[in-house]
Motif scaffolding. Structure first.
Motif, PDB file in Angstrom:
ATOM      1  N   LYS A 236       0.825  -1.204   0.000  1.00 50.11           N
ATOM      2  CA  LYS A 236       0.000   0.000   0.000  1.00 50.11           C
ATOM      3  C   LYS A 236       0.866   1.262   0.000  1.00 50.11           C
ATOM      4  CE  LYS A 236      -3.780   2.389   2.343  1.00 50.11           C
ATOM      5  NZ  LYS A 236      -4.724   2.409   3.480  1.00 50.11           N
ATOM      6  N   PHE A 237       2.037   1.177   0.623  1.00 49.85           N
ATOM      7  CA  PHE A 237       2.943   2.318   0.756  1.00 49.85           C
ATOM      8  C   PHE A 237       4.036   2.201  -0.313  1.00 49.85           C
ATOM      9  CE2 PHE A 237       6.246   4.402   3.808  1.00 49.85           C
ATOM     10  CZ  PHE A 237       6.168   5.590   3.100  1.00 49.85           C
ATOM     11  N   ILE A 238       4.091   3.201  -1.199  1.00 45.26           N
ATOM     12  CA  ILE A 238       5.042   3.178  -2.310  1.00 45.26           C
ATOM     13  C   ILE A 238       5.769   4.514  -2.401  1.00 45.26           C
ATOM     14  CG2 ILE A 238       5.317   2.960  -4.817  1.00 45.26           C
ATOM     15  CD1 ILE A 238       2.814   1.194  -4.820  1.00 45.26           C
ATOM     16  N   ILE A 239       7.072   4.449  -2.603  1.00 48.47           N
ATOM     17  CA  ILE A 239       7.895   5.636  -2.864  1.00 48.47           C
ATOM     18  C   ILE A 239       8.375   5.534  -4.302  1.00 48.47           C
ATOM     19  CG2 ILE A 239       9.989   6.906  -2.270  1.00 48.47           C
ATOM     20  CD1 ILE A 239       9.701   5.777   0.581  1.00 48.47           C
ATOM     21  N   SER A 240       8.039   6.525  -5.106  1.00 52.90           N
ATOM     22  CA  SER A 240       8.356   6.509  -6.529  1.00 52.90           C
ATOM     23  C   SER A 240       9.363   7.605  -6.849  1.00 52.90           C
ATOM     24  CB  SER A 240       7.080   6.718  -7.350  1.00 52.90           C
ATOM     25  OG  SER A 240       7.389   6.987  -8.699  1.00 52.90           O
ATOM     26  N   LYS A 241      10.512   7.210  -7.401  1.00 50.78           N
ATOM     27  CA  LYS A 241      11.551   8.173  -7.770  1.00 50.78           C
ATOM     28  C   LYS A 241      11.474   8.498  -9.263  1.00 50.78           C
ATOM     29  CE  LYS A 241      14.423   9.742  -5.820  1.00 50.78           C
ATOM     30  NZ  LYS A 241      15.803   9.266  -5.693  1.00 50.78           N
ATOM     31  N   TYR A 246       6.625   8.610 -12.424  1.00 52.58           N
ATOM     32  CA  TYR A 246       5.452   9.485 -12.259  1.00 52.58           C
ATOM     33  C   TYR A 246       4.561   9.406 -13.500  1.00 52.58           C
ATOM     34  CZ  TYR A 246       2.589  13.681 -12.235  1.00 52.58           C
ATOM     35  OH  TYR A 246       1.512  14.540 -12.301  1.00 52.58           O
ATOM     36  N   GLU A 247       5.166   9.508 -14.681  1.00 53.49           N
ATOM     37  CA  GLU A 247       4.403   9.471 -15.925  1.00 53.49           C
ATOM     38  C   GLU A 247       3.596   8.178 -16.041  1.00 53.49           C
ATOM     39  OE1 GLU A 247       6.583  10.959 -19.569  1.00 53.49           O
ATOM     40  OE2 GLU A 247       8.222  11.007 -18.114  1.00 53.49           O
ATOM     41  N   ASN A 256      -6.070   3.180  -3.830  1.00 51.10           N
ATOM     42  CA  ASN A 256      -5.871   2.374  -2.617  1.00 51.10           C
ATOM     43  C   ASN A 256      -4.426   2.384  -2.148  1.00 51.10           C
ATOM     44  OD1 ASN A 256      -4.828   0.868  -4.743  1.00 51.10           O
ATOM     45  ND2 ASN A 256      -5.390  -1.102  -3.833  1.00 51.10           N
ATOM     46  N   LYS A 257      -3.624   3.327  -2.690  1.00 49.48           N
ATOM     47  CA  LYS A 257      -2.200   3.377  -2.360  1.00 49.48           C
ATOM     48  C   LYS A 257      -1.848   4.641  -1.584  1.00 49.48           C
ATOM     49  CE  LYS A 257      -1.111  -0.296  -4.912  1.00 49.48           C
ATOM     50  NZ  LYS A 257      -0.729  -1.582  -4.288  1.00 49.48           N
ATOM     51  N   ASP A 258      -0.886   4.485  -0.688  1.00 48.65           N
ATOM     52  CA  ASP A 258      -0.208   5.614  -0.069  1.00 48.65           C
ATOM     53  C   ASP A 258       1.056   5.815  -0.894  1.00 48.65           C
ATOM     54  OD1 ASP A 258      -1.112   7.142   1.959  1.00 48.65           O
ATOM     55  OD2 ASP A 258      -0.217   5.997   3.580  1.00 48.65           O
ATOM     56  N   ILE A 259       1.017   6.655  -1.924  1.00 49.93           N
ATOM     57  CA  ILE A 259       2.146   6.767  -2.847  1.00 49.93           C
ATOM     58  C   ILE A 259       2.703   8.187  -2.859  1.00 49.93           C
ATOM     59  CG2 ILE A 259       0.596   7.116  -4.831  1.00 49.93           C
ATOM     60  CD1 ILE A 259       2.765   5.529  -6.470  1.00 49.93           C
ATOM     61  N   TYR A 260       4.030   8.260  -2.786  1.00 49.13           N
ATOM     62  CA  TYR A 260       4.726   9.538  -2.767  1.00 49.13           C
ATOM     63  C   TYR A 260       5.685   9.607  -3.943  1.00 49.13           C
ATOM     64  CZ  TYR A 260       2.882  10.097   1.938  1.00 49.13           C
ATOM     65  OH  TYR A 260       2.043  10.220   3.019  1.00 49.13           O
ATOM     66  N   HIS A 279      12.552  22.660 -13.020  1.00 53.03           N
ATOM     67  CA  HIS A 279      13.652  22.422 -12.088  1.00 53.03           C
ATOM     68  C   HIS A 279      13.244  22.457 -10.620  1.00 53.03           C
ATOM     69  CE1 HIS A 279      16.171  22.412 -15.531  1.00 53.03           C
ATOM     70  NE2 HIS A 279      16.164  23.715 -15.723  1.00 53.03           N
ATOM     71  N   ASP A 280      11.939  22.594 -10.337  1.00 54.14           N
ATOM     72  CA  ASP A 280      11.490  22.491  -8.945  1.00 54.14           C
ATOM     73  C   ASP A 280      11.716  21.068  -8.434  1.00 54.14           C
ATOM     74  OD1 ASP A 280      10.715  25.101  -8.763  1.00 54.14           O
ATOM     75  OD2 ASP A 280       8.555  24.712  -8.898  1.00 54.14           O
ATOM     76  N   MET A 281      12.053  20.965  -7.161  1.00 54.98           N
ATOM     77  CA  MET A 281      12.240  19.668  -6.508  1.00 54.98           C
ATOM     78  C   MET A 281      11.027  19.394  -5.624  1.00 54.98           C
ATOM     79  SD  MET A 281      16.304  19.634  -5.606  1.00 54.98           S
ATOM     80  CE  MET A 281      16.165  20.896  -4.341  1.00 54.98           C
ATOM     81  N   LEU A 282      10.488  18.172  -5.730  1.00 59.10           N
ATOM     82  CA  LEU A 282       9.166  17.907  -5.177  1.00 59.10           C
ATOM     83  C   LEU A 282       9.096  16.594  -4.385  1.00 59.10           C
ATOM     84  CD1 LEU A 282       7.400  18.391  -8.631  1.00 59.10           C
ATOM     85  CD2 LEU A 282       7.841  20.216  -6.971  1.00 59.10           C
ATOM     86  N   LEU A 283       8.398  16.641  -3.266  1.00 62.02           N
ATOM     87  CA  LEU A 283       7.921  15.453  -2.565  1.00 62.02           C
ATOM     88  C   LEU A 283       6.430  15.656  -2.390  1.00 62.02           C
ATOM     89  CD1 LEU A 283       7.850  12.923  -0.682  1.00 62.02           C
ATOM     90  CD2 LEU A 283       8.407  14.471   1.196  1.00 62.02           C
TER      91      LEU A 283
END
Length: 286
Positions: A236-241, A246-247, A256-260, A279-283
Motif C-alpha cells: 500500500k505504501f510506495i515511494i516513486s523516484k 510518475y508518468e 488504494n495506495k499511499d504513494i509519494y 527544475h522544482d524539486m518535489l515530494l
C-alpha cells in the motif's frame, strides 16, 4: 501521462543521443532514424502514452544497432558524479539529520538523468546549485505519518548515479523499522538502474531487490511481470523516484495506495502536469 507537442523534439534528441552512443556506423544511423521518423509518424498523436512511446523507440534502436546498453558509459559517469558529491551531501546530513533533508538529497540525486539532460549539459553545476535549494512541494508531514503507520514500503528507484543518494534516504527509512523492497529494471533502458547496478551500489544492504520484469522508460503497467504485479499490489505504501515512474503511475488507479513521488521537474510537460516550475524539486502525495 500523455505526450505533449514538446515530447516530439525530446524523442528525437534522445534518439540521436542513443544512436551516437550505440554505433559509429553513419549509414546505420541514417537507416534507424528513418525508421524512427516512420514510427513517430504512426504513433505520435494526442492521447498517446509517453512512456510506451519512448520505450518502443529505444527498443527499436537497440534492436537495429545490436547495442543492448547504449548508456553503459553514461551510467558509470553518473555514478562518478554522485560519488564525487557524496561527501558534500553527507556533510549536510551531519549538520541537519532531518527526514526532510534526506528526502531533499534523494531528489537532488534525481538530477542525474541523461534522459532529460544532454550529454553536454553541466550536470555537476546543476547539482551544486540544487544543494542550496529548498523543496518547492514537500508533503513531509504526511510522508512521516506513512513511515510511522506502515510496516513495509516498495521503493521504485530510477537512475544509476541517483541510487548512490537513494542509499542515504533508505538509511533514514530503516530507522522507522519498515521492511523495504527495492524495485529495479530488468533490462537496460537509458541510464535506469538494473540489478547489477543496484548490487554494485550496495542497495541490497537495505532491503529485498526485485526486478519489475521489463526494461521500459519509467513504469509501464502493461509490461511489468506477473511476479512484480503481485509485489506492487501487496504494497500500500510506495515511494516513486523520478519523472518516468510518475508518468507511468499516473496512468493507473492509485486510489488504494499511499504513494509519494520524489522528483525534480526537468521538462515543461511534467512541470505543467504537476503545476510547478521547471527544475522544482518535489515530494508530494498523489
Amino acid at each position: 501521462m500523455k505526450i505533449s507537442y514538446e515530447c516530439g523534439p525530446c524523442f528525437l534528441r534522445q534518439a540521436k543521443e542513443a544512436l551516437d552512443l550505440s554505433t559509429d556506423d553513419e549509414e546505420l544511423k541514417m537507416e534507424v532514424i528513418e525508421d524512427i521518423f516512420q514510427f513517430l509518424s504512426n504513433n505520435f498523436q494526442l492521447g498517446t502514452n509517453s512512456n510506451s512511446t519512448g520505450s518502443a523507440m529505444h527498443k527499436l534502436i537497440k534492436q537495429k544497432t545490436g547495442c543492448r546498453d547504449p548508456y553503459h558509459k553514461e551510467k558509470i559517469k553518473g555514478n562518478e558524479i554522485a560519488l564525487k558529491y557524496l561527501p558534500d551531501v553527507k556533510k549536510i546530513l551531519e549538520e541537519d539529520d532531518s527526514l526532510e533533508n534526506h528526502v531533499k538529497i534523494a531528489i537532488i540525486g534525481n538530477i542525474l538523468d541523461f534522459g532529460a539532460f544532454t550529454l553536454d549539459d553541466d550536470v555537476e553545476s546543476v547539482i551544486k546549485s540544487s544543494l542550496k535549494k529548498d523543496l518547492t512541494v514537500k508533503d513531509i508531514d504526511e510522508f512521516e505519518n506513512s513511515l510511522n503507520s506502515h510496516d513495509k514500503v516498495l521503493y521504485l528507484v530510477d537512475n544509476t548515479g541517483e541510487i548512490v543518494f537513494d542509499k542515504l534516504l533508505l538509511t533514514k527509512i530503516k530507522e522507522y523499522g519498515l521492511d523495504i523492497t527495492i524495485a529495479v529494471k530488468s533490462e537496460p533502458i537509458l541510464n535506469d538502474a538494473c540489478m547489477p547496478d543496484a548490487l554494485d551500489a550496495g542497495l541490497d544492504e537495505f532491503g529485498d531487490l526485485v526486478e519489475i520484469g521489463c526494461g521500459t522508460v519509467g513504469y509501464v503497467d502493461s509490461e511489468i511481470s506477473d511476479e512484480f504485479r503481485e509485489i506492487f499490489n501487496n504494497h500500500k505504501f510506495i515511494i516513486s523516484k523520478g519523472m518516468g515512474n510518475y508518468e507511468g503511475l499516473t496512468e493507473i488507479d492509485l486510489s488504494n495506495k499511499d504513494i509519494y513521488f520524489l522528483l525534480c521537474a526537468k521538462c515543461n510537460t511534467i512541470s505543467r502536469d504537476i503545476g510547478v516550475n521547471l527544475h522544482d524539486m518535489l515530494l508530494f502525495k498523489k
